[in-house]
Design a protein around this motif. Structure first.
Motif, mmCIF file in Angstrom:
data_model
loop_
_atom_site.group_PDB
_atom_site.id
_atom_site.type_symbol
_atom_site.label_atom_id
_atom_site.label_comp_id
_atom_site.label_asym_id
_atom_site.label_seq_id
_atom_site.Cartn_x
_atom_site.Cartn_y
_atom_site.Cartn_z
ATOM 1 N N ASP A 66 75.099 158.101 57.741
ATOM 2 C CA ASP A 66 74.239 157.743 56.602
ATOM 3 C C ASP A 66 74.765 156.496 55.886
ATOM 4 O O ASP A 66 73.985 155.631 55.461
ATOM 5 N N GLY A 67 76.081 156.395 55.748
ATOM 6 C CA GLY A 67 76.651 155.232 55.077
ATOM 7 C C GLY A 67 76.440 153.940 55.847
ATOM 8 O O GLY A 67 76.385 152.853 55.253
ATOM 9 N N LEU A 68 76.304 154.044 57.173
ATOM 10 C CA LEU A 68 76.134 152.856 58.009
ATOM 11 C C LEU A 68 74.702 152.352 58.054
ATOM 12 O O LEU A 68 74.441 151.310 58.674
ATOM 13 N N ALA A 69 73.782 153.049 57.429
ATOM 14 C CA ALA A 69 72.371 152.721 57.566
ATOM 15 C C ALA A 69 72.077 151.257 57.253
ATOM 16 O O ALA A 69 71.320 150.596 57.979
ATOM 17 N N ASP A 70 72.659 150.719 56.193
ATOM 18 C CA ASP A 70 72.386 149.337 55.790
ATOM 19 C C ASP A 70 73.608 148.433 55.943
ATOM 20 O O ASP A 70 73.616 147.328 55.406
ATOM 21 N N ASN A 71 74.638 148.888 56.651
ATOM 22 C CA ASN A 71 75.850 148.101 56.809
ATOM 23 C C ASN A 71 75.676 147.101 57.955
ATOM 24 O O ASN A 71 75.328 147.480 59.073
ATOM 25 N N LYS A 72 75.942 145.833 57.656
ATOM 26 C CA LYS A 72 75.814 144.783 58.668
ATOM 27 C C LYS A 72 77.153 144.132 59.009
ATOM 28 O O LYS A 72 77.202 143.221 59.833
ATOM 29 N N ALA A 73 78.237 144.627 58.392
ATOM 30 C CA ALA A 73 79.535 143.967 58.561
ATOM 31 C C ALA A 73 80.436 144.665 59.573
ATOM 32 O O ALA A 73 81.240 144.011 60.237
ATOM 33 N N LEU A 74 80.346 145.996 59.688
ATOM 34 C CA LEU A 74 81.287 146.750 60.526
ATOM 35 C C LEU A 74 81.057 146.466 62.008
ATOM 36 O O LEU A 74 79.936 146.613 62.514
ATOM 37 N N MET A 75 82.116 146.085 62.698
ATOM 38 C CA MET A 75 82.062 145.769 64.128
ATOM 39 C C MET A 75 82.715 146.848 64.990
ATOM 40 O O MET A 75 82.545 146.858 66.203
ATOM 41 N N GLU A 76 83.498 147.717 64.369
ATOM 42 C CA GLU A 76 84.200 148.747 65.145
ATOM 43 C C GLU A 76 84.438 149.966 64.262
ATOM 44 O O GLU A 76 84.940 149.847 63.137
ATOM 45 N N LEU A 77 84.077 151.141 64.783
ATOM 46 C CA LEU A 77 84.345 152.412 64.121
ATOM 47 C C LEU A 77 84.794 153.394 65.193
ATOM 48 O O LEU A 77 83.979 153.919 65.953
ATOM 49 N N ASP A 78 86.089 153.613 65.287
ATOM 50 C CA ASP A 78 86.669 154.448 66.337
ATOM 51 C C ASP A 78 86.675 155.904 65.879
ATOM 52 O O ASP A 78 87.351 156.264 64.911
#
Length: 426
Positions: free
Chosen positions: A381-393
């Protein structure tokens, strides 16, 4: 009667007689150690001399006189099978002197090895050494330890016997005499000790730490300092930090694989705000939530740190939430590693807010935690509008296969967008 005969060698030729120039060059090469002549020669003659010089000439002769890279390339090839100059500024001469000095330090035995082996080398190598990687420090020989124990027992000293005579080589004189030293990577231990293993072979004593800390304070051009796998505890961490506060150049600190607890983490927190640190690695220590909270407090006010590694610690949710709250205001951190910290859903819930608000973070590692299915949904849900994160392990984070797949889809889309944006830039 007298017979006159002329006998000649049919293979003799005037061309086989060396030119006088060639004879002179041969003489220069043979006597180079006693009478080094190079600068006064023509360039083509210098080349011939350099190609013939022995790589075994004393460094006192060659260090300041010869700058030819081909000569130092031959020297490196004679000493080491693998030579990669990309790690040495593409300089063969720098590679030779750095590795030569490292080898001397790795084999130095206190009270046995002549200190002049290092001291005599300093004026020869000080202009070329920019990085030192020493992954071994030898302790004194057992005989020296026994004699000192006897002396102390006779005088009734209360000094702890476990640290008697196991102090290692003092780097103070050396690193403070290297004006261009920018990177220092150290590990206090013994490699390949085999069946001769003893605990004191890996004992980074308080005296060792004191000597090193004092030297670091005087090493004003140092940018990267790594002290790993050396049993650095809280007291030693505080001593090191005390001498690194307000350091003018330090940008990377690596104290991974040590014994740092909360007190040591609090000291590092002070360092974060009193220095220009950009990269901090505290992987595989013993930091709990109190230490994580101290680091988080410093992180909330910091404006230089870009990478923080807390993998393999014990910060748990109290520490994880504290770090998450700090990242709600921090605008510089790009990479954070919280793998294997016994984190669960509360940390994931707070980081969902971070993902919704923070536009700086590009990489987060939550691997080997217990975020659970609800925690995974919170992050999604937090990633819905995130455009910066390139990696989430999220490997082994128990978030569920479907949630992990959807999260990766968003992250990959962010990567593609960033790549297209970089291609469009002139």
């Amino acid at each position: 009667y007298c017979a006159h005969r002329v006998i000649e060698d049919p293979e003799w030729s005037l061309a086989t007689v060396p030119h006088l120039t060639e004879l002179c060059l041969q003489h220069i090469v043979r006597n180079f150690e006693r009478n080094p002549i190079l600068d006064r020669l023509l360039p083509e003659h210098q080349r011939k001399v350099l190609d013939r010089l022995s790589t075994g000439l004393p460094l006192a002769v060659t260090a300041n006189l010869i700058s030819d890279e081909d000569y130092w390339k031959r020297c490196c090839a004679e000493h080491w099978q693998v030579c990669d100059i990309s790690n040495y500024g593409d300089s063969w001469k720098r590679m030779f002197f750095e590795r030569h000095l490292e080898n001397i330090l790795k084999r130095f035995i206190p009270n046995t090895t002549d200190p002049n082996q290092v001291l005599d080398l300093i004026p020869l190598c000080k202009d070329f050494v920019r990085k030192l990687e020493v992954d071994q420090f030898l302790p004194p020989l057992k005989g020296d330890q026994k004699e000192e124990r006897d002396d102390l027992s006779d005088t009734g000293s209360d000094f702890e016997l476990s640290e008697i005579s196991v102090h290692h080589y003092d780097l103070g004189v050396l690193i403070t005499a290297l004006p261009h030293l920018e990177e220092l990577h150290l590990t206090y231990g013994v490699k390949d000790c085999g069946m001769n293993f003893e605990c004191n072979l890996f004992n980074f004593t308080y005296q060792d730490c004191w000597n090193l800390a004092v030297a670091l304070k005087k090493c004003h051009n140092l940018k990267v300092f790594k002290l790993t796998r050396s049993k650095v505890d809280d007291e030693k961490t505080r001593l090191l930090v005390r001498n690194l506060l307000d350091h003018p150049c330090l940008v990377e600190l690596n104290l991974s694989h040590n014994l740092i607890r909360d007190k040591g983490a609090r000291a590092v927190g002070k360092l974060i705000n009193r220095s220009k640190l950009e990269i901090l690695d505290l992987c595989n220590n013993q930091i709990h939530h109190l230490g994580a909270e101290a680091l988080a407090q410093a992180l909330a006010e910091n404006s230089t740190l870009t990478s923080l590694n807390l993998r393999l610690n014990r910060v748990e949710d109290k520490g994880g939430e504290a770090i998450g709250r700090a990242l709600l205001t921090n605008t510089t951190l790009k990479t954070i590693h919280l793998g294997s910290n016994n984190l669960s859903e509360p940390t994931a819930r707070l980081f969902s807010q971070v993902l919704a608000q923070n536009t700086t973070l590009t990489s987060i590692n939550f691997s080997c935690n217990h975020l659970g299915l609800d925690g995974g949904k919170q992050l999604l849900d937090g990633l819905a509008d995130n455009k910066a994160l390139m990696e989430l392990d999220l490997r082994l984070a128990e978030v569920g296969q479907q949630t992990e797949y959807l999260i990766h889809q968003i992250v990959w889309a962010n990567r593609d967008t960033a790549r297209l944006g970089s291609l469009q830039q002139p």
